[in-house]
Design an enzyme around this catalytic site. Structure first.
Site, PDB file in Angstrom:
ATOM      1  N   ASN A  57       7.579  -6.076  -0.932  1.00 53.64           N
ATOM      2  CA  ASN A  57       6.427  -5.185  -1.016  1.00 53.64           C
ATOM      3  C   ASN A  57       6.122  -4.914  -2.486  1.00 53.64           C
ATOM      4  OD1 ASN A  57       5.060  -2.447  -1.316  1.00 53.64           O
ATOM      5  ND2 ASN A  57       4.903  -2.744   0.896  1.00 53.64           N
TER       6      ASN A  57
ATOM      7  N   SER B 138       2.711  -5.525   3.603  1.00 52.87           N
ATOM      8  CA  SER B 138       1.824  -4.418   3.286  1.00 52.87           C
ATOM      9  C   SER B 138       2.050  -3.320   4.311  1.00 52.87           C
ATOM     10  CB  SER B 138       0.364  -4.873   3.304  1.00 52.87           C
ATOM     11  OG  SER B 138      -0.453  -3.830   2.808  1.00 52.87           O
ATOM     12  N   GLU B 139       2.157  -2.086   3.840  1.00 55.62           N
ATOM     13  CA  GLU B 139       2.588  -0.995   4.716  1.00 55.62           C
ATOM     14  C   GLU B 139       1.541  -0.631   5.761  1.00 55.62           C
ATOM     15  OE1 GLU B 139       2.462  -0.984   1.392  1.00 55.62           O
ATOM     16  OE2 GLU B 139       1.982   0.992   0.576  1.00 55.62           O
ATOM     17  N   ASN B 140       0.353  -1.228   5.678  1.00 52.55           N
ATOM     18  CA  ASN B 140      -0.605  -0.999   6.755  1.00 52.55           C
ATOM     19  C   ASN B 140      -0.475  -2.012   7.883  1.00 52.55           C
ATOM     20  OD1 ASN B 140      -1.556  -2.824   4.836  1.00 52.55           O
ATOM     21  ND2 ASN B 140      -3.678  -2.546   5.451  1.00 52.55           N
ATOM     22  N   GLY B 141       0.578  -2.846   7.846  1.00 57.44           N
ATOM     23  CA  GLY B 141       0.860  -3.658   9.017  1.00 57.44           C
ATOM     24  C   GLY B 141       0.655  -5.148   8.872  1.00 57.44           C
TER      25      GLY B 141
END
Lengths: 227, 221, 227, 221
Positions: free
Chosen positions: C26, C49-52
């Site tokens: 990340n 990416s932390e939005n999936g």
């Protein structure tokens, strides 16, 4: 003619009447598992299985079994249109999180406060096993228990306090037996219906807790597909 | 790039040591990593800790490992009445058993996967499984504290994998497998088919490749 | 010729050397976000990416943007073969649960113990915002910070104790700046490399914590795509 | 059978009362239920509690509700520098804000969905967000206690739904939507396309219909 208690099939038939159209429902082992045979054709019920199925259909026909598509009892089943598969944690998000409209479990005992004991017989050999019952009992919006009113030795299974190891406390809303329909209320157990031919007094006699009788108690109406 | 694909089930479990803890996917006969289990049986690894919903059926699934006395400790929800080899070992006092609710088993695995050391649940309150556990009232509800549960290895059964380890499962054979794939230090997958990278739609991948360390293609359940 | 500190691009280039082939990574806002331009062609890196998203590719070309496929900075991106989409909780199962091989964040300050402060400037106006940084910092198997060695006013950003609001404690493993590569060890900050032309003493002078020097300290090797 | 499909976005939010709490899906411009948000703006519902990762961008997304002063309290992770209407309200002291880590927001929503009243996490330890929270060491790690977070309503943006409410999302527009769909008392979905029951493969459904109460088909973002 001696009065006859309901058969297991008839208990299931009466219990199936409690399922509202469009409900999301989990059926446990035993009598509850017979209920899907008694859902009237004008209702759509979405049956949930804790191994990750929503929208279970009937058991698979002989020769059409798919052993990747089994219910919580290891039996090959089918799915209806609109079904979904998901993992077991999500299946229990549905049970524990208050998403199931109705769950129906079998039980050894139910107390007047709505405690349920259904996973372990005191003194039985072997390890015992919990399975999904604790999660389902705690989380269902409405928990119904289907069972015989009395054990084989005649001991009442509806009791003041459970003597069997508990599955969950204060969660049963309705008990449907071969003698009666009972509702658990803050005031105590209310006798909603009796089996055809039985009187409230006779049901009380077979019960280990005080039953509240409000006015006249109607008889259960049966006569569905197998009636 | 690191190759995650092994040639045989025996090779893929070759370094599983005595005393290891293993998560076993599967429920109700579906989704058990039977080929990996049989490889461990052949290898004769001992003193295992098994985390599994069930404890086998006869010699099937985990049964063979109990028959061989390879398992010392079990965390399970429903060992099962047909788990006769487990029940024999248990009756003989040869096995330490922690029994828990099925959904609690699921959440303890997920807590491990998600880096959450512990959680409060209403499940089990007032029952035998609450014994010795911290209890408190949160938001008006009685709760008990449960902790994360992981293991050295996960044995997972998937349907299709791509060559980097993205997984999909088949119907109710999914069950515990995605949870366990994410909750072990080393995740080992037996899979029916390995496809090229890009052959699986990114929208339908159930276990992303980050959770998968090793894969082997198997034939038969 | 006066010695020059590294550019932001060069910090990113040096940091990209730390990513092993096949790693799940990340990259945070700022300098880390430039790193993907410097991954050598013989490596495959799976960007998270932390939005999936796992398996993010380069930014979308002009005219090919899909606003349902954006990174954590709201920028339209692409995916590489083998990518997967998932919900935000699963994205943070990956961050928090110790599944990311490497995460790289920008920072205002890093302490000699590996504390990081990167979300809030003391006294700044507005609400501030945390985003995914706390989860990523706590959970990544290896946390690298990329930043300038000193603030605009010259104040050291590598310090004994952070004075800025903390993002997470004792989690940074390596700091890569325009002057040095530092490793956080139980003994303290080890000076692993210096920027070309700088001496360990010069780096120490710009640093707010004691640097440990073990033998001769090599210079960073640069000269990638933009070198 | 109960019909979950509504004819318009105005009808579908008609009973959202003043003082309601609402979960808003969306992240980074993708997956926001913009049509439902604009319906609430038109309706003028006040004193709302909003749970959302972001707080809008200009008048877009949640921005219009801050511009209209309809929101009194916010639980968010990253209100955002372009959330100027939110920032104005916040600076004026008109809004109560709880700021939390993004993954903690996710888990609090999931805890609500899954019936878990609270959990321990290592995220936030030693920082401002740990203030006033119970701290303890579990398995050698310092943790803080976080509680479940749900709401009266969830406003969700999906890509396709079938007529009983099974949902799939599109790419990174999935983000918070499935979490929020499961964490509200009443879940309201705006969706690009409604297909017949059976048209969605059971293997690829992301939000099963059990979590969905109401749907409306919308055109445009």
């Amino acid at each position: 003619m001696p009065k006859e208690r309901l058969t297991r099939e008839q208990i299931a038939e009466r219990a199936a009447q409690e399922l509202p159209d469009g409900a999301y429902v989990n059926l446990g082992f035993g009598i509850p598992n017979l209920m899907s045979n008694y859902v009237l054709a004008d209702k759509t019920i979405y049956f949930h299985s804790e191994n990750g199925i929503l929208g279970m259909g009937p058991r698979a026909k002989a020769g059409e079994e798919d052993y990747d598509l089994v219910d919580a009892m290891k039996m090959p089943v089918t799915v209806i249109p609109g079904a979904a598969f998901f993992n077991q944690a999500e299946a229990h998000t549905m049970t524990r999180g208050g998403h199931l409209d109705v769950a129906v479990l079998g039980a050894f005992q139910v107390s007047e406060k709505g405690d349920i004991a259904n996973w372990k017989v005191p003194g039985a050999k072997g390890s015992g096993g919990i399975g999904g019952a604790m999660d389902i009992a705690v989380g269902a919006l409405r928990l119904i228990v289907c069972m015989e009113h009395n054990a084989k030795d005649g001991a009442p299974k509806v009791v003041k306090e459970c003597s069997y190891p508990l599955t969950a406390i204060e969660c049963v809303k309705t008990v449907i037996t071969d003698l009666a329909v009972l509702d658990v209320t803050p005031q105590g157990l209310v006798l909603r219906e009796v089996a055809p031919g039985f009187t409230p007094a006779e049901v009380q006699e077979c019960t280990g807790a005080k039953l509240l009788v409000r006015g006249s108690v109607p008889e259960m109406k049966l006569g569905g597909p197998l009636g | 790039m690191k190759n995650k694909i092994y040639a045989s089930v025996d090779e893929i479990v070759a370094d599983v040591p005595d005393g290891a803890s293993i998560l076993f996917g599967g429920f109700g006969g579906a989704g058990f990593p039977n080929n990996l289990i049989r490889a461990i049986a052949r290898k004769g690894t001992r003193n295992l800790t098994a985390i599994s919903n069930n404890c086998g059926s006869g010699e099937n699934e985990l049964g063979i490992l109990f028959k061989n006395k390879q398992i010392r400790k079990v965390h399970a929800s429903f060992p099962g009445p047909t788990a006769n080899y487990f029940q024999e070992c248990y009756a003989a006092g040869e096995i330490e058993l922690e029994l828990m609710a099925q959904g609690v088993l699921c959440e303890r695995l997920r807590a491990q996967a998600a880096g959450l050391p512990a959680f409060f649940t209403t499940v089990g309150v007032g029952t035998e499984v609450a014994r010795g556990k911290e209890e408190r009232v949160i938001g008006g509800k009685r709760c008990i504290l449960e902790t994360a549960l992981g293991a050295d290895f996960a044995f997972v059964k998937a349907w299709k994998a791509d060559r980097i380890g993205n997984l999909v499962y088949r119907k109710a054979a999914r069950n515990f497998n995605p949870l366990m794939a994410a909750a072990a230090k080393t995740t080992i997958v037996e899979v029916d088919e390995i496809v090229e990278v890009g052959a699986l739609d990114p929208e339908v991948i159930i276990t992303p490749s980050i959770f998968v360390d090793r894969m082997v293609r198997v034939k038969g359940r």
